[in-house]
Design a protein around this motif. Structure first.
Motif, PDB file in Angstrom:
ATOM      1  N   SER A 193       8.727 -12.194   3.343  1.00  0.00           N
ATOM      2  CA  SER A 193       8.410 -12.061   1.928  1.00  0.00           C
ATOM      3  C   SER A 193       6.998 -11.507   1.835  1.00  0.00           C
ATOM      4  N   ASP A 194       6.871 -10.244   1.386  1.00  0.00           N
ATOM      5  CA  ASP A 194       5.548  -9.634   1.316  1.00  0.00           C
ATOM      6  C   ASP A 194       5.605  -8.386   0.439  1.00  0.00           C
ATOM      7  N   TYR A 195       4.430  -7.930   0.020  1.00  0.00           N
ATOM      8  CA  TYR A 195       4.275  -6.746  -0.827  1.00  0.00           C
ATOM      9  C   TYR A 195       5.065  -6.887  -2.130  1.00  0.00           C
ATOM     10  N   ASN A 196       5.135  -8.120  -2.632  1.00  0.00           N
ATOM     11  CA  ASN A 196       5.764  -8.384  -3.912  1.00  0.00           C
ATOM     12  C   ASN A 196       4.683  -8.549  -4.981  1.00  0.00           C
ATOM     13  N   SER A 197       5.088  -8.679  -6.228  1.00  0.00           N
ATOM     14  CA  SER A 197       4.167  -8.868  -7.346  1.00  0.00           C
ATOM     15  C   SER A 197       4.625 -10.070  -8.158  1.00  0.00           C
ATOM     16  N   PHE A 198       3.717 -11.030  -8.367  1.00  0.00           N
ATOM     17  CA  PHE A 198       4.040 -12.253  -9.102  1.00  0.00           C
ATOM     18  C   PHE A 198       3.054 -12.431 -10.253  1.00  0.00           C
ATOM     19  N   TYR A 199       3.575 -12.665 -11.446  1.00  0.00           N
ATOM     20  CA  TYR A 199       2.687 -12.911 -12.582  1.00  0.00           C
ATOM     21  C   TYR A 199       3.372 -13.825 -13.587  1.00  0.00           C
ATOM     22  N   GLY A 200       2.590 -14.753 -14.140  1.00  0.00           N
ATOM     23  CA  GLY A 200       3.132 -15.710 -15.095  1.00  0.00           C
ATOM     24  C   GLY A 200       3.670 -16.931 -14.375  1.00  0.00           C
ATOM     25  N   GLY A 201       4.769 -17.462 -14.864  1.00  0.00           N
ATOM     26  CA  GLY A 201       5.347 -18.659 -14.255  1.00  0.00           C
ATOM     27  C   GLY A 201       4.590 -19.912 -14.649  1.00  0.00           C
ATOM     28  N   ARG A 202       5.176 -21.035 -14.401  1.00  0.00           N
ATOM     29  CA  ARG A 202       4.519 -22.306 -14.701  1.00  0.00           C
ATOM     30  C   ARG A 202       3.563 -22.662 -13.571  1.00  0.00           C
TER      31      ARG A 202
ATOM     32  N   ALA B 249      -1.539 -10.092 -10.291  1.00  0.00           N
ATOM     33  CA  ALA B 249      -2.132  -9.696 -11.560  1.00  0.00           C
ATOM     34  C   ALA B 249      -1.043  -9.176 -12.489  1.00  0.00           C
ATOM     35  N   ASN B 250      -1.346  -9.096 -13.760  1.00  0.00           N
ATOM     36  CA  ASN B 250      -0.398  -8.596 -14.749  1.00  0.00           C
ATOM     37  C   ASN B 250       0.101  -7.216 -14.333  1.00  0.00           C
ATOM     38  N   PRO B 251       1.404  -7.029 -14.167  1.00  0.00           N
ATOM     39  CA  PRO B 251       1.912  -5.748 -13.673  1.00  0.00           C
ATOM     40  C   PRO B 251       1.819  -4.614 -14.691  1.00  0.00           C
ATOM     41  N   GLN B 252       1.543  -4.945 -15.951  1.00  0.00           N
ATOM     42  CA  GLN B 252       1.382  -3.916 -16.986  1.00  0.00           C
ATOM     43  C   GLN B 252       2.614  -3.009 -17.071  1.00  0.00           C
ATOM     44  N   ILE B 253       3.773  -3.631 -17.320  1.00  0.00           N
ATOM     45  CA  ILE B 253       4.990  -2.849 -17.494  1.00  0.00           C
ATOM     46  C   ILE B 253       5.209  -2.566 -18.974  1.00  0.00           C
ATOM     47  N   ASN B 254       5.902  -1.467 -19.270  1.00  0.00           N
ATOM     48  CA  ASN B 254       6.153  -1.103 -20.659  1.00  0.00           C
ATOM     49  C   ASN B 254       7.507  -1.633 -21.113  1.00  0.00           C
ATOM     50  N   ALA B 255       7.936  -1.234 -22.306  1.00  0.00           N
ATOM     51  CA  ALA B 255       9.178  -1.748 -22.883  1.00  0.00           C
ATOM     52  C   ALA B 255      10.413  -1.341 -22.089  1.00  0.00           C
TER      53      ALA B 255
ATOM     54  N   TYR C 250      10.372  -1.454 -18.807  1.00  0.00           N
ATOM     55  CA  TYR C 250      10.175  -2.167 -17.535  1.00  0.00           C
ATOM     56  C   TYR C 250       9.601  -1.273 -16.452  1.00  0.00           C
ATOM     57  N   GLN C 251       8.964  -0.181 -16.861  1.00  0.00           N
ATOM     58  CA  GLN C 251       8.324   0.724 -15.917  1.00  0.00           C
ATOM     59  C   GLN C 251       6.821   0.483 -15.900  1.00  0.00           C
ATOM     60  N   LEU C 252       6.167   0.861 -14.821  1.00  0.00           N
ATOM     61  CA  LEU C 252       4.750   0.614 -14.653  1.00  0.00           C
ATOM     62  C   LEU C 252       3.929   1.535 -15.552  1.00  0.00           C
ATOM     63  N   SER C 253       2.938   0.941 -16.234  1.00  0.00           N
ATOM     64  CA  SER C 253       1.979   1.734 -16.991  1.00  0.00           C
ATOM     65  C   SER C 253       0.915   2.279 -16.044  1.00  0.00           C
ATOM     66  N   SER C 254       0.122   3.190 -16.562  1.00  0.00           N
ATOM     67  CA  SER C 254      -0.831   3.895 -15.700  1.00  0.00           C
ATOM     68  C   SER C 254      -1.888   2.974 -15.103  1.00  0.00           C
ATOM     69  N   ASN C 255      -2.140   1.827 -15.733  1.00  0.00           N
ATOM     70  CA  ASN C 255      -3.149   0.897 -15.227  1.00  0.00           C
ATOM     71  C   ASN C 255      -2.553  -0.271 -14.458  1.00  0.00           C
ATOM     72  N   SER C 256      -1.306  -0.147 -14.038  1.00  0.00           N
ATOM     73  CA  SER C 256      -0.652  -1.244 -13.327  1.00  0.00           C
ATOM     74  C   SER C 256      -1.229  -1.420 -11.920  1.00  0.00           C
ATOM     75  N   PRO C 257      -1.524  -2.671 -11.531  1.00  0.00           N
ATOM     76  CA  PRO C 257      -1.982  -2.919 -10.163  1.00  0.00           C
ATOM     77  C   PRO C 257      -0.883  -2.786  -9.126  1.00  0.00           C
ATOM     78  N   ASP C 258       0.371  -2.621  -9.580  1.00  0.00           N
ATOM     79  CA  ASP C 258       1.492  -2.509  -8.649  1.00  0.00           C
ATOM     80  C   ASP C 258       1.715  -1.077  -8.168  1.00  0.00           C
ATOM     81  N   ILE C 259       0.975  -0.130  -8.725  1.00  0.00           N
ATOM     82  CA  ILE C 259       1.087   1.255  -8.277  1.00  0.00           C
ATOM     83  C   ILE C 259       0.467   1.375  -6.882  1.00  0.00           C
ATOM     84  N   ARG C 260       1.230   1.913  -5.973  1.00  0.00           N
ATOM     85  CA  ARG C 260       0.822   2.105  -4.575  1.00  0.00           C
ATOM     86  C   ARG C 260       0.379   0.789  -3.925  1.00  0.00           C
ATOM     87  N   ALA C 261       1.034  -0.278  -4.284  1.00  0.00           N
ATOM     88  CA  ALA C 261       0.725  -1.587  -3.698  1.00  0.00           C
ATOM     89  C   ALA C 261       1.875  -2.133  -2.858  1.00  0.00           C
TER      90      ALA C 261
END
Length: 300
Positions: free
Chosen positions: A177-186, A229-235, A237-248
């Protein structure tokens, strides 16, 4: 497919490999037990198991949309004696209305000995507002998770990974389990049998690992390179230009020559992922503005 008690149910022993791709599955409202709306029972998106042997499912590029399925959007399980399920899950979007988030499981890998178990591979999927994006059970074997995006609310039942039945702890049933993105949750973002781990986040919940946790999830050895960090996805569900998940994400090009995994080198929209360099996390590869064309200039 809309409003079926089971949207798709592959099975049998004569067809050991099933490909399910590019479908949109949603809705179970007419199959809920009316006196008790929380009693969804087995209202699944895809429920897959062999008859008397193992079924291998390729689940690629589907959208599970707008509703909390009762057991799971994708339920990879077992039926008769000797049956089981293995799966490749890639480029899918699992999306749930936030009001229903704490009731939903996106992917449930349910197996127990002596049923044939796994392996299971989840690559480049996007999970939005699922109560539990991934549920593991009993002796779930050889689970590989890379480049998956998981963002969810803070409802009481929300975890990123959860270990259900059986006595094994959550880390013991994962292979990678690696190179995933987690944000939110309890606060207890990863749950296991008798143990809970948190995923400390900057600007999210939780922000640290206190005494109520058994420790940080990264101390298990998993997700050392994952994003929190917040993945900054749009409506869409695609990455916005400031998403930390780009090239991550990890570059998984070497897997694309594996039979059945050619689609992994393309995102959900058919956009090619790079042959070299880091991939983006999630089902969609970020596409910036198109470069200008037809330009003219004067050399001096």
């Amino acid at each position: 497919l809309y409003d079926h008690v089971w949207q798709i149910n592959p099975g049998g022993s004569s067809t050991p490999i099933v490909n399910i791709f590019n479908n949109n599955l949603s809705g179970v409202s007419n199959w809920v037990y009316t006196p008790n709306p929380s009693a969804y029972y087995h209202t699944d998106g895809v429920i897959a198991f062999g008859d008397t042997s193992q079924l291998l499912v390729y689940l690629i590029g589907n959208t599970f949309h707008d509703t909390a399925f009762g057991t799971a959007a994708f339920y990879c399980t077992y039926g008769n004696t000797g049956s089981g399920c293995a799966a490749y899950v890639l480029n899918n979007v699992f999306e749930v209305d936030s009001a229903e988030a704490n009731t939903s499981v996106a992917v449930w890998l349910n197996g127990t000995a002596p049923h044939p178990l796994g392996p299971y591979y989840l690559y480049n999927n996007t999970f939005v507002n699922n109560g539990i994006p991934l549920m593991l059970s009993d002796e779930s074997a050889s689970v590989v998770l890379e480049n998956n995006l998981m963002t969810e609310g803070t409802a009481a039942g929300n975890y990123f990974y959860s270990k259900g039945y059986g006595t094994n702890s959550l880390p013991s049933v994962l292979t990678t389990s690696d190179y995933n993105s987690f944000y939110g949750g309890r606060g207890l973002s990863f749950s296991g049998v008798g143990s809970y781990w948190c995923w400390p986040q900057s600007g999210g919940t939780p922000s640290g690992c206190g005494s109520s946790y058994s420790g940080s999830w990264v101390n298990t050895g998993f997700d050392k390179h994952s994003v929190r960090a917040n993945p900054q996805i749009n409506a869409s569900y695609q990455l916005s230009s400031n998403s930390p998940d780009i090239r991550a994400g990890a570059n998984l090009s070497s897997l694309c020559s594996t039979p059945g995994l050619g689609p992994l080198c393309y995102d959900k929209n058919g956009v090619a992922r790079p042959a070299t360099g880091a991939w983006d996390i999630g089902a969609f590869q970020f596409r910036g503005p198109n470069p200008p064309v037809g330009l003219t200039g004067t050399a001096k």
